[in-house]
Design a protein around this motif. Structure first.
Motif, PDB file in Angstrom:
ATOM      1  N   LEU A 153      -4.788 -23.770 -11.614  1.00 14.77           N
ATOM      2  CA  LEU A 153      -5.256 -22.727 -10.690  1.00 14.77           C
ATOM      3  C   LEU A 153      -5.762 -23.350  -9.382  1.00 14.77           C
ATOM      4  N   PHE A 154      -6.256 -24.600  -9.441  1.00 18.67           N
ATOM      5  CA  PHE A 154      -6.758 -25.221  -8.207  1.00 18.67           C
ATOM      6  C   PHE A 154      -5.635 -25.529  -7.217  1.00 18.67           C
ATOM      7  N   PRO A 155      -4.559 -26.198  -7.644  1.00 18.93           N
ATOM      8  CA  PRO A 155      -3.449 -26.354  -6.698  1.00 18.93           C
ATOM      9  C   PRO A 155      -2.858 -25.016  -6.252  1.00 18.93           C
ATOM     10  N   LEU A 156      -2.927 -24.004  -7.119  1.00 20.73           N
ATOM     11  CA  LEU A 156      -2.454 -22.670  -6.721  1.00 20.73           C
ATOM     12  C   LEU A 156      -3.262 -22.170  -5.526  1.00 20.73           C
ATOM     13  N   VAL A 157      -4.577 -22.290  -5.624  1.00 25.96           N
ATOM     14  CA  VAL A 157      -5.453 -21.868  -4.525  1.00 25.96           C
ATOM     15  C   VAL A 157      -5.185 -22.721  -3.277  1.00 25.96           C
ATOM     16  N   PHE A 158      -5.023 -24.026  -3.490  1.00 25.00           N
ATOM     17  CA  PHE A 158      -4.745 -24.921  -2.377  1.00 25.00           C
ATOM     18  C   PHE A 158      -3.479 -24.479  -1.640  1.00 25.00           C
ATOM     19  N   GLY A 159      -2.430 -24.180  -2.391  1.00 24.73           N
ATOM     20  CA  GLY A 159      -1.188 -23.731  -1.783  1.00 24.73           C
ATOM     21  C   GLY A 159      -1.360 -22.416  -1.036  1.00 24.73           C
ATOM     22  N   ALA A 160      -2.145 -21.512  -1.646  1.00 19.85           N
ATOM     23  CA  ALA A 160      -2.319 -20.192  -1.033  1.00 19.85           C
ATOM     24  C   ALA A 160      -2.998 -20.300   0.332  1.00 19.85           C
ATOM     25  N   MET A 161      -3.811 -21.342   0.514  1.00 19.04           N
ATOM     26  CA  MET A 161      -4.519 -21.501   1.781  1.00 19.04           C
ATOM     27  C   MET A 161      -3.615 -22.054   2.890  1.00 19.04           C
ATOM     28  N   ALA A 162      -2.460 -22.594   2.531  1.00 21.18           N
ATOM     29  CA  ALA A 162      -1.617 -23.288   3.503  1.00 21.18           C
ATOM     30  C   ALA A 162      -1.324 -22.418   4.710  1.00 21.18           C
ATOM     31  N   VAL A 163      -0.753 -21.254   4.488  1.00 18.68           N
ATOM     32  CA  VAL A 163      -0.407 -20.382   5.599  1.00 18.68           C
ATOM     33  C   VAL A 163      -1.568 -19.440   5.929  1.00 18.68           C
ATOM     34  N   ALA A 164      -2.238 -18.939   4.872  1.00 20.51           N
ATOM     35  CA  ALA A 164      -3.316 -17.971   5.088  1.00 20.51           C
ATOM     36  C   ALA A 164      -4.405 -18.549   6.004  1.00 20.51           C
ATOM     37  N   ASN A 165      -4.726 -19.820   5.797  1.00 23.51           N
ATOM     38  CA  ASN A 165      -5.735 -20.469   6.631  1.00 23.51           C
ATOM     39  C   ASN A 165      -5.276 -20.589   8.072  1.00 23.51           C
ATOM     40  N   GLU A 166      -4.016 -20.902   8.264  1.00 15.68           N
ATOM     41  CA  GLU A 166      -3.505 -21.057   9.626  1.00 15.68           C
ATOM     42  C   GLU A 166      -3.494 -19.723  10.367  1.00 15.68           C
ATOM     43  N   ILE A 167      -3.249 -18.649   9.610  1.00 19.18           N
ATOM     44  CA  ILE A 167      -3.297 -17.326  10.244  1.00 19.18           C
ATOM     45  C   ILE A 167      -4.749 -16.986  10.548  1.00 19.18           C
ATOM     46  N   GLY A 168      -5.632 -17.290   9.594  1.00 12.04           N
ATOM     47  CA  GLY A 168      -7.057 -16.996   9.782  1.00 12.04           C
ATOM     48  C   GLY A 168      -7.658 -17.730  10.971  1.00 12.04           C
ATOM     49  N   THR A 169      -7.343 -19.008  11.107  1.00 15.29           N
ATOM     50  CA  THR A 169      -7.906 -19.781  12.225  1.00 15.29           C
ATOM     51  C   THR A 169      -7.035 -19.666  13.483  1.00 15.29           C
ATOM     52  N   ARG A 170      -5.926 -18.982  13.354  1.00 19.70           N
ATOM     53  CA  ARG A 170      -4.980 -18.780  14.448  1.00 19.70           C
ATOM     54  C   ARG A 170      -4.347 -20.073  14.954  1.00 19.70           C
ATOM     55  N   THR A 171      -4.376 -21.114  14.136  1.00 14.04           N
ATOM     56  CA  THR A 171      -3.657 -22.322  14.527  1.00 14.04           C
ATOM     57  C   THR A 171      -2.154 -22.129  14.346  1.00 14.04           C
ATOM     58  N   ILE A 172      -1.773 -21.049  13.672  1.00 17.24           N
ATOM     59  CA  ILE A 172      -0.354 -20.776  13.452  1.00 17.24           C
ATOM     60  C   ILE A 172       0.387 -20.679  14.795  1.00 17.24           C
ATOM     61  N   THR A 173      -0.304 -20.155  15.819  1.00 13.89           N
ATOM     62  CA  THR A 173       0.310 -20.047  17.148  1.00 13.89           C
ATOM     63  C   THR A 173       0.758 -21.423  17.632  1.00 13.89           C
ATOM     64  N   THR A 174      -0.151 -22.396  17.577  1.00 15.28           N
ATOM     65  CA  THR A 174       0.185 -23.735  18.047  1.00 15.28           C
ATOM     66  C   THR A 174       1.245 -24.368  17.149  1.00 15.28           C
ATOM     67  N   THR A 175       1.146 -24.108  15.855  1.00 12.14           N
ATOM     68  CA  THR A 175       2.149 -24.631  14.921  1.00 12.14           C
ATOM     69  C   THR A 175       3.547 -24.154  15.307  1.00 12.14           C
ATOM     70  N   PHE A 176       3.666 -22.874  15.602  1.00 18.24           N
ATOM     71  CA  PHE A 176       4.983 -22.348  15.960  1.00 18.24           C
ATOM     72  C   PHE A 176       5.405 -22.779  17.371  1.00 18.24           C
ATOM     73  N   LEU A 177       4.423 -22.974  18.259  1.00 22.20           N
ATOM     74  CA  LEU A 177       4.771 -23.410  19.619  1.00 22.20           C
ATOM     75  C   LEU A 177       5.280 -24.846  19.644  1.00 22.20           C
ATOM     76  N   THR A 178       4.906 -25.639  18.639  1.00 19.50           N
ATOM     77  CA  THR A 178       5.290 -27.045  18.651  1.00 19.50           C
ATOM     78  C   THR A 178       6.423 -27.351  17.675  1.00 19.50           C
ATOM     79  N   ALA A 179       6.951 -26.325  17.024  1.00 14.30           N
ATOM     80  CA  ALA A 179       8.075 -26.533  16.104  1.00 14.30           C
ATOM     81  C   ALA A 179       9.354 -26.018  16.737  1.00 14.30           C
ATOM     82  N   GLN A 180      10.451 -26.666  16.376  1.00 17.49           N
ATOM     83  CA  GLN A 180      11.743 -26.230  16.910  1.00 17.49           C
ATOM     84  C   GLN A 180      12.005 -24.770  16.545  1.00 17.49           C
ATOM     85  N   ASN A 181      11.686 -24.414  15.313  1.00 20.83           N
ATOM     86  CA  ASN A 181      11.752 -23.016  14.914  1.00 20.83           C
ATOM     87  C   ASN A 181      10.837 -22.804  13.717  1.00 20.83           C
ATOM     88  N   ARG A 182      10.630 -21.549  13.377  1.00 18.95           N
ATOM     89  CA  ARG A 182       9.673 -21.246  12.313  1.00 18.95           C
ATOM     90  C   ARG A 182      10.173 -21.711  10.952  1.00 18.95           C
TER      91      ARG A 182
END
Ligand SMILES: Nc1ncnc2c1ncn2[C@@H]1O[C@H](COP(=O)(O)OP(=O)(O)O)[C@@H](O)[C@H]1O
Ligand SMILES: [Mg+2]
Lengths: 316, 294
Positions: free
Chosen positions: B85-114
């Motif tokens: 269950l711990f790695p499950l939670v860890f995985g769940a935070m991967a994208v959810a955290n980036e959306i929460g902190t809004r770093t997803i914007t920079t992630t997508f701006l610096t990647a060739q594509n999503r």
């Protein structure tokens, strides 16, 4: 691959969020070598437009390109365009340097670039502090640093002055101007004309998702006719003398003064002297761009639909 | 593809520059160690019980040899199920955290594509799932070694099989989390939902089926049932391989204890859960590659 022109082209761009028409048929181009202001009141569609340009929001219709390509075809976008956006975030427990090193890796530039941009934006001494403890202004500087990591040719900034102190605003202004002077492209949005008036050369003014003016700021200034307000001893005599010299744009103000358009105060005073009219008071009305901007965009909530834009001119 | 390497590097740095991964590794190791200690101790206890005079008589009558049964295996299986269950939670935070902190914007701006950004995330989180899995099996093994005598110690081959199942389950759980965190990108919400589902909801369904006398086979096709079946069926197989004669009713009971009630064979359970992972990640992928980031 992209053409390296540094050109931003927005064509017939439209975005609907459900029933909300955020952007309607917007078109403009931004050329390298100048700073272009993207202006409009809150809710005009600026953020949505910039996010469509950066591939973050999918347009309902129309296109937005950088260097002739949509964002996703730029190859390594981080090396072509840098962006400072509203609501672009940081992980609060990551240090400034580590934040930047995530993206030097993603963009594929040397890690030394992280320290370079930190110094450039004046955050060198805060490099090892967690971003969660940063002030709004520091975060904004870090956002600018992030945008500069890939040494981009094009910079897009959405209301970057928000949260910046006067010193920061002055720094940003100088930085953007020298950046543009290197032949690069800068597009900067603001809801306040005064905020960017000293920074920008070109303006795109939007209201309710549509362009209402698009062209050089200088041209916008000139279109605002200057007026000389004068209080003569004999209104009739001065008006007659001016008319005799071909000055026809004369208006009597409720307070008894004359408002003369199209000439400067020296011209009016000389004319009065020749006509033997005394002048008790004379004053040139300042060009008030902010008022002009307000007039241009005030249609937003008035319920009328502005006419389509014309390049470099008035919408109506 | 140079850009893919760069994005993988960026994802690695995202993980190592914040404390979440070891913040979850600590309870992972502690719970695994505790589970190992209990499993070994429970095994010893059962041995002492089955070798008591009355039990010996009973087992002689039944023709079984419970003094050779490695009860510790069942506890090990259960421990792995809970710890993943711990790695499950860890995985769940991967994208959810980036959306929460809004770093997803920079992630997508610096990647060739999503798509590349999401793929890099998946690869790096799979690697981290393996790290959690290795830490888990190591801590479990330590616990078992500390509390059980040689008769309860699984053999080398057993440990290899347990390690394989544990690492596999851990990787798959992490990836399942990544997908669901992208599908429902609200860090707190998705974590509560996942924990509730894996700990409570599906177990309640299973319990209901058991009470009503309905076959539990359907549970083996659900996410928790299949991932538990992956480890649970492995431990039951290992148990049976050395157990000699075990009464038919006993096997079902063993499966339930091991967390593999209603589950298919370990490899089939793994494939079933892999299908769930594919569905979860596919959904998250579709959502993240389409979503307007505003
Ligand atoms: N994600 C969204 N969902 C619904 N409406 C939105 C969304 N983003 C923006 N809008 C609406 O689109 C319009 C333009 O917003 P925006 O582009 O943020 O304007 P500006 O940046 O000029 O203030 C506003 O009416 C806003 O409420
Ligand atoms: Mg905005």
């Amino acid at each position: 691959m992209h053409d390296g022109s540094g050109l931003i082209a927005v064509q017939n761009l439209t975005k609907h969020f459900g029933p909300v028409a955020a952007v309607q048929n917007l078109s403009f181009t931004v050329s390298p070598g100048s700073v272009t202001g993207f202006l409009g009141p809150n809710g005009a569609g600026k953020t949505t437009t910039l996010r469509m340009l950066l591939g973050l929001v999918r347009p309902t219709s129309g296109t937005a390109t950088i260097n002739g390509r949509p964002f996703h075809q730029l190859g390594r976008p981080g090396r072509v365009v840098g962006a400072v956006l509203e609501a672009q975030g940081f992980h609060p427990r990551r240090t400034a340097r580590n934040h930047l090193r995530v993206y030097t890796a993603a963009i594929g530039v040397p890690d030394a670039q992280a320290d370079q941009v930190l110094t450039l934006v004046g955050l060198g001494s805060a490099a090892d502090r967690s971003v969660g403890g940063f002030s709004l202004g520091m975060k904004q500087r870090l956002a600018v640093a992030t945008a500069l990591l890939g040494d981009p040719q094009v910079l897009v900034l959405d209301e970057p002055a928000n949260g910046l102190d006067p010193e920061g605003i002055a720094w940003l202004r100088n930085f953007l101007q020298s950046f543009a002077r290197m032949g690069r492209t800068v597009l900067i949005s603001s809801h306040l004309l005064a905020e960017v008036e000293q920074t920008v050369d070109q303006v795109v003014i939007v209201s309710r998702g549509q362009t209402v003016y698009y062209g050089p700021l200088e041209q916008l200034r000139q279109q605002q006719q200057r007026r000389v307000l004068v209080q003569p001893s004999d209104i009739g005599a001065l008006a007659g003398a001016l008319q005799a010299e071909g000055v026809t744009a004369i208006e009597q103000l409720p307070d008894g003064r004359l408002a003369v358009s199209g000439v400067d105060s020296k011209h009016v005073a000389d004319c009065a002297l020749r006509a033997g009219v005394s002048i008790y008071g004379i004053q040139e009305e300042q060009v008030d761009l902010e008022q002009l901007f307000f007039r241009l965009t005030s249609g937003q909530y008035a319920g009328h639909v502005p006419a389509p834009y014309q390049q470099g001119g008035w919408a109506r | 593809m140079g850009s893919m390497n760069d994005l993988v590097q960026a994802e690695l740095r995202k993980i190592t520059t914040t404390g979440l991964w070891w913040g979850l590794l600590i309870p992972t190791v502690l719970v695994a160690l505790g589970g190992g200690l209990l499993s070994g101790g429970f095994g010893q206890l059962m041995i002492e019980f089955t070798t008591s005079a009355e039990a010996e008589q009973l087992s002689d009558v039944l023709g079984v040899t419970p003094d050779q049964w490695k009860f510790s295996l069942l506890g090990i299986g259960r421990t792995i199920n809970i710890v993943t269950l711990f790695p499950l939670v860890f995985g769940a935070m991967a994208v959810a955290n980036e959306i929460g902190t809004r770093t997803i914007t920079t992630t997508f701006l610096t990647a060739q594509n999503r798509a590349q950004a999401m793929l890099a995330k998946l690869l790096v989180y799979a690697l981290w799932g393996a790290i959690y899995g290795i830490a888990t099996i190591a801590a479990v093994a330590l616990g078992v070694v500390l509390t059980s005598g040689s008769s309860q110690m699984p053999g080398i081959g057993d440990w290899a099989m347990l390690a394989l199942a544990c690492v596999l389950a851990s990787i798959l759980m992490t990836m399942f989390g990544v997908g669901l965190g992208a599908l429902l990108p609200n860090a707190a919400g998705v974590v509560v939902l996942l924990i509730m589902y894996f700990l409570v909801i599906e177990n309640a369904v299973q319990f209901g089926l058991r009470l009503s006398g309905t076959p539990e086979t359907v549970v083996g096709f659900l996410p928790n049932g299949s991932v538990n079946g992956l480890t649970g069926s492995v431990v039951v197989d290992l148990f049976m391989a050395k157990a000699g004669v075990v009464p038919e009713e006993g096997i079902d009971f063993l499966r339930i204890i091991a967390g593999a009630g209603g589950a298919q064979a370990w490899w089939l359970s793994g494939l079933i859960f892999f299908a769930w992972v594919a569905a979860s990640f596919g959904g998250g992928w579709a959502r993240m590659t389409q979503k307007d980031i505003t």
